[in-house]
Design an enzyme around this catalytic site. Structure first.
Site, short mmCIF file in Angstrom:
data_model
loop_
_atom_site.label_atom_id
_atom_site.label_comp_id
_atom_site.label_asym_id
_atom_site.label_seq_id
_atom_site.Cartn_x
_atom_site.Cartn_y
_atom_site.Cartn_z
N SER A 137 0.82 -1.19 0.00
CA SER A 137 0.00 0.00 0.00
C SER A 137 0.86 1.25 0.00
CB SER A 137 -0.92 -0.03 1.22
OG SER A 137 -1.76 1.07 1.25
N ASP A 147 -11.96 -6.58 -7.00
CA ASP A 147 -11.42 -5.73 -5.94
C ASP A 147 -12.17 -4.41 -5.90
OD1 ASP A 147 -9.86 -4.16 -4.25
OD2 ASP A 147 -8.03 -5.19 -4.83
N HIS A 198 -9.83 -7.82 -1.97
CA HIS A 198 -8.70 -6.98 -1.57
C HIS A 198 -8.05 -7.47 -0.29
CE1 HIS A 198 -6.43 -3.21 -1.64
NE2 HIS A 198 -6.52 -3.25 -0.34
#
Length: 687
Positions: free
Chosen positions: A579, A615, A661
């Site tokens: 991320s 996702d 996700h």
């Protein structure tokens, strides 16, 4: 989306937000975290390093059967409507790109086939040896013990688990693809609320069961995030919409059953969850943004009365609430220094002007978690980079400091311990050490290792804690793991982990693949750079927004020091980031390619990307376009700089039809991790 890259030929590993985070449902869950990123960490094999190892706020899920359309099927359906030529062209391009990437993956995957097979076999062995050997978390109510195993919830008497009876089964309800995330038993044990989540969704469903002689399904609540029993027949719960929770409802299971809205948050920056204080006196409604908190109290003896505000939200002040003997214990950032401290105030006058300091942290100490008991409060701390406990006695007004084993890197507090217990149970773990159960006895004032689990301490791994000097002379912690039998460490492959965002710590809990890498001679390094939460709130603030470059400087310093000390070398160094950590890893590729480059320079590293068709957070369309641009840039650079030894890096996209996700089944995650490690080994020439 998950991205893997080789260092020498693998430099970044970006993958989008791993939601291994717990929102702040109770005091002690401290980092100031983005409200959209709050979910329960999963037990699965993914090489991902996003955030802290929080363990009890659980994400939502919808188990109502519905067909899971693939992206291609959705495109077919969408073409039936009236579309403009540009929209139709865009959708056709998307479908063509997806098909091309699937064909590219099928072509490239052959080179990893034998490695993947070997890695999967090894990971399965480790999973059987360690993970399956661990007992499930238990909820104790007097002599009754509730626990979950393999999709079923059991009830047994304490000390007699062999005679457990099944109360609940996901398969019997037709939800065999779902897993159990949270269990809440009503105070009189007449009802049980369970959250269930399927692997292809971020939403969960709360199922309420009446625990008669034959359990009866009473209610199904779709899209529920958190829930707590206020009384034996009144349940409070939050509803998640578009990955946000901003509403709290109450439903009763009395003769006059009804449901009503209790609280609605109007500010989109705030995320709402609920928590019941350990003594079950109050239910707290917690509304949190990244920097500010507000708590409302529901009196559990009068659940139909309106919630009462503790302290109106004050910009920059985070606080969480526990209760004991008609006093609120408030874990807060209020006051100086702007780190967490424990304060208290009377329930009847809970405003900030009445908060009195009860416990302050020593210098260079970070509060990780807090657990309140009837006569004690246990503070889980990191002091001088080692984990420890401070046990506060309300009876003797004393503090007992307890050192924990030096190998320990993370706490895993056992969920829902009894308020009046004389023992606090928790687990200690590290990336290469399976969770091992410990207990602290309040009566004996000592730490007890729970030997009956038969989880051995890993002996073949050495843990080293280092400090690197950053550009501004700030000391940056590094935790390094390597095999004790390894020689010539400068020749070994190095996998560097970094995050540095949102005040979240690197995930230091056990993963089978980390232990496998150590056994095969890899070095693992965790760089606790600014922007993360490892050294407290000030550490986070010193590496965010306009100070973001400090995190990059910290990462540069960490990798440089590792190489100087003989831990691998640039051509064998990989960077793993999740991320927001990908920002630092990507920046490092541009500013200091020599730290992680191959013997022959390239424009880009080799990259392995895992993406999911469904996702909700990272649309596949953007990933497909990104991969196309990345490949073109790599090819263009290689063609412009043709000379002996130059090569075009591998850009591989693995599109998963299943999964979402934040979750994957054991089988799916095993397959993905095996592919990731095979890619790393191939690109680093480790075999």
């Amino acid at each position: 989306m998950k991205i893997w890259a080789s260092p020498m030929r693998l430099q970044n590993i970006f993958h989008v937000l791993n939601l291994s985070i717990k929102c702040c449902p109770k005091p002690g869950h401290l980092p100031a975290i983005p409200p959209h990123s709050l979910t329960q960490p999963r037990r699965c094999l993914i090489l991902e390093e996003a955030g802290s190892t929080w363990s009890s706020a659980l994400p939502p899920g919808s188990l109502l059967h519905r067909r899971g359309f693939s992206c291609e099927e959705v495109m077919k359906v969408s073409h039936k409507g009236n579309k403009t030529p540009s929209v139709i062209t865009s959708e056709l391009l998307y479908t063509d790109l997806l098909r091309a990437e699937q064909e590219n993956w099928n072509k490239n995957s052959a080179r990893y086939k034998s490695r993947i097979k070997r890695i999967k076999r090894k990971l399965e062995e480790l999973h059987d040896k360690y993970t399956l050997n661990l007992s499930s978390p238990m909820i104790r109510f007097g002599e009754n013990v509730y626990f979950e195993d393999n999709g079923c919830i059991f009830l047994s008497k304490a000390g007699d688990a062999d005679k457990a009876s099944v109360l609940f089964s996901t398969e019997d309800l037709g939800f065999s693809d779902a897993h159990i995330q949270r269990i809440r038993i009503s105070p009189d044990q007449r009802y049980m609320a369970v959250s269930l989540k399927s692997e292809n969704s971020e939403e969960a469903t709360c199922v309420v069961v009446k625990l008669d002689r034959f359990p009866v399904l009473e209610k199904v609540i779709p899209n529920s995030f958190s829930f707590e029993w206020a009384t034996s027949d009144v349940l409070f719960y939050t509803i998640q919409k578009n990955l946000k929770c901003q509403e709290v409802f109450m439903t009763s299971f009395t003769d006059e059953k009804h449901t009503k809205l209790v609280y609605s948050e109007q500010d989109a920056r705030f995320f709402v969850d609920i928590y019941c204080t350990k003594d079950r006196r109050f239910l707290t409604i917690n509304s949190n943004s990244k920097t500010t908190s507000e708590v409302w109290l529901v009196d559990c003896s009068h659940p139909f009365k309106s919630p009462v505000l503790v302290q109106a939200r004050t910009k920059g002040v985070i606080y969480h609430v526990e209760h004991r003997n008609d006093e609120l214990y408030i874990l807060t950032t209020y006051g100086e220094p702007a780190e967490y401290k424990l304060m208290k105030a009377p329930v009847a006058s809970s405003g900030m002007e009445n908060w009195q300091l009860f416990y302050a942290l020593e210098e260079k100490t970070k509060l990780i978690d807090l657990e309140m008991f009837s006569n004690h409060c246990v503070m889980f701390l990191q002091r001088n980079r080692h984990l420890c406990l401070d046990v506060i006695s309300f009876l003797s007004h004393s503090v007992q400091s307890i050192k924990l084993p030096t190998w320990a890197c993370a706490f895993e507090l056992e969920s829902h311990p009894e308020h009046s217990t004389s023992t606090c149970y928790f687990q200690l773990t590290s990336p290469v050490q399976p969770p091992k159960r410990f207990a602290y006895s309040f009566k004996a004032n000592n730490l007890i290792e729970q030997a009956e689990q038969e989880v051995p301490i890993i002996k073949n791994c050495h843990t080293t804690r280092l400090l690197a000097k950053s550009k501004d002379e700030t000391s940056v912690p590094i935790t390094v793991f390597h095999n004790t039998k390894s020689k010539e460490l400068h020749r070994k492959p190095l996998l560097v982990h970094v995050y540095g965002a949102y005040g979240i710590d690197l995930n230091m809990s056990f993963k089978e693949e980390k232990l496998m890498l150590i056994e095969e001679g890899w070095i693992l390094a965790y760089c606790h750079v600014r922007g993360g939460g490892e050294l407290g709130l000030s550490w986070h603030k010193d590496g965010c927004q306009h100070k973001k470059l400090k995190g990059l400087h910290d990462l540069q310093a960490c990798i440089t020091l590792l190489h100087e000390l003989g831990f691998s070398q640039p051509k064998s160094t990989a960077v793993a980031a999740a991320s927001a950590g990908g920002v630092l890893a990507g920046a490092l590729c541009n500013t200091d390619p020599e730290l992680i480059r191959a013997v022959v320079l390239q424009p880009y590293p080799s990259v392995f990307i895992t993406a999911y068709e469904n996702d909700q957070r990272v649309p596949l369309t953007g990933i497909l376009r990104y991969v196309q641009k990345l490949r073109k840039a790599a090819r263009d650079y290689a063609s412009r700089t043709e000379r002996k030894g130059n090569w075009t890096p591998n850009i591989i996209l693995d599109v998963q039809a299943r999964g979402s996700h934040c979750d994957a089944s054991w089988e799916d995650s095993l397959k993905q991790v095996a592919r990731h490690i095979a890619f790393l080994s191939k690109e680093l020439d480790n075999e």
